[in-house]
Design an enzyme around this catalytic site. Structure first.
Site, PDB file in Angstrom:
ATOM      1  N   LYS A  13      23.017  35.059 106.968  1.00  0.00           N
ATOM      2  CA  LYS A  13      21.736  34.569 106.423  1.00  0.00           C
ATOM      3  C   LYS A  13      21.684  33.045 106.398  1.00  0.00           C
ATOM      4  CE  LYS A  13      21.478  36.550 102.329  1.00  0.00           C
ATOM      5  NZ  LYS A  13      22.764  37.249 102.229  1.00  0.00           N
ATOM      6  N   ARG A 133      35.105  29.884  99.111  1.00  0.00           N
ATOM      7  CA  ARG A 133      34.120  30.244  98.091  1.00  0.00           C
ATOM      8  C   ARG A 133      34.764  31.171  97.072  1.00  0.00           C
ATOM      9  NH1 ARG A 133      28.078  31.793 100.186  1.00  0.00           N
ATOM     10  NH2 ARG A 133      28.360  33.452  98.655  1.00  0.00           N
TER      11      ARG A 133
END
Ligand code: AMP
Length: 189
Positions: A13, A133
């Protein structure tokens, strides 16, 4: 023009959003990025957001709708935007729909990036090494996949039934995927 970009974690995305906003010259609204910014602030809301993100759960619909409404009221969003990572629940989809109606905005396309589950897991593990992350650990990845399947994937049917859904196979190079996205949006897929 308003485009919603949907896809499971690891479906690309972020990469496709960047290309789409450049191509259509519309602002990018990523709830994930907004939440990561809010998390960095470290206040009480930031701590609550961190708990959700780091465990792979969704933050509350109320908070998301508040952030999104606030952002969409800014002048640069009046020409449209790319919504990346929102809606993720039925409640968010309904309330966004109301918001669009109130402003007489038209949702043009919902692009869904489709990637086989095994490939998603492989990509997220690779991203964890590169970006570090906090929500790319194996346990969190598993929970985010589960949350996507249970809470977000049902929205595909909601948009399909309205004739807005454009499903794109998001495998291969980022450029190939982008060309498929453009064809889908331009009605050639
Ligand atoms: P993303 O960068 O879109 O993968 O989002 C990262 C994390 O932010 C998600 O795993 C959720 O914890 C949270 N998040 C992002 N967007 C939403 C949303 N629309 N609703 C609830 N939580 C969200």
């Amino acid at each position: 023009m308003i485009i919603i970009l949907m896809g499971a974690p690891g479906s690309g995305k972020g990469t496709q959003s960047k290309r789409l906003v450049d191509h259509f010259q519309i602002p990018h609204l990523s709830t994930g990025e907004m939440l990561r910014e809010a998390k960095k602030r470290g206040d009480e809301t930031g701590r609550q957001i961190a708990e959700c993100i780091d465990s792979g759960r969704l933050v509350s619909d109320d908070l998301i709708l508040h952030l999104v409404e606030d952002r969409l009221s800014q002048p640069q969003y009046q020409r449209g935007c790319l919504l990346d990572g929102v809606p993720r629940t039925t409640v968010q989809a309904m309330r966004l729909d109301e918001l669009f109606r109130r402003h007489a905005w038209t949702l043009d396309h919902v692009v869904a990036l489709s990637v086989p589950q095994t490939e998603l897991v492989r990509r997220l593990a690779a991203r964890a090494k590169v970006e570090g992350r906090a929500d790319d650990t194996p346990e969190t990845i598993a929970r985010r996949m589960d949350v996507y399947d249970k809470q977000t994937a049902p929205l595909l049917e909601f948009f399909r039934s309205r004739g807005l859904l454009r499903e794109v196979a998001a495998v291969g190079s980022a450029e190939d995927v982008f060309q498929r996205v453009l064809s889908a949006v331009n009605g050639q897929a």
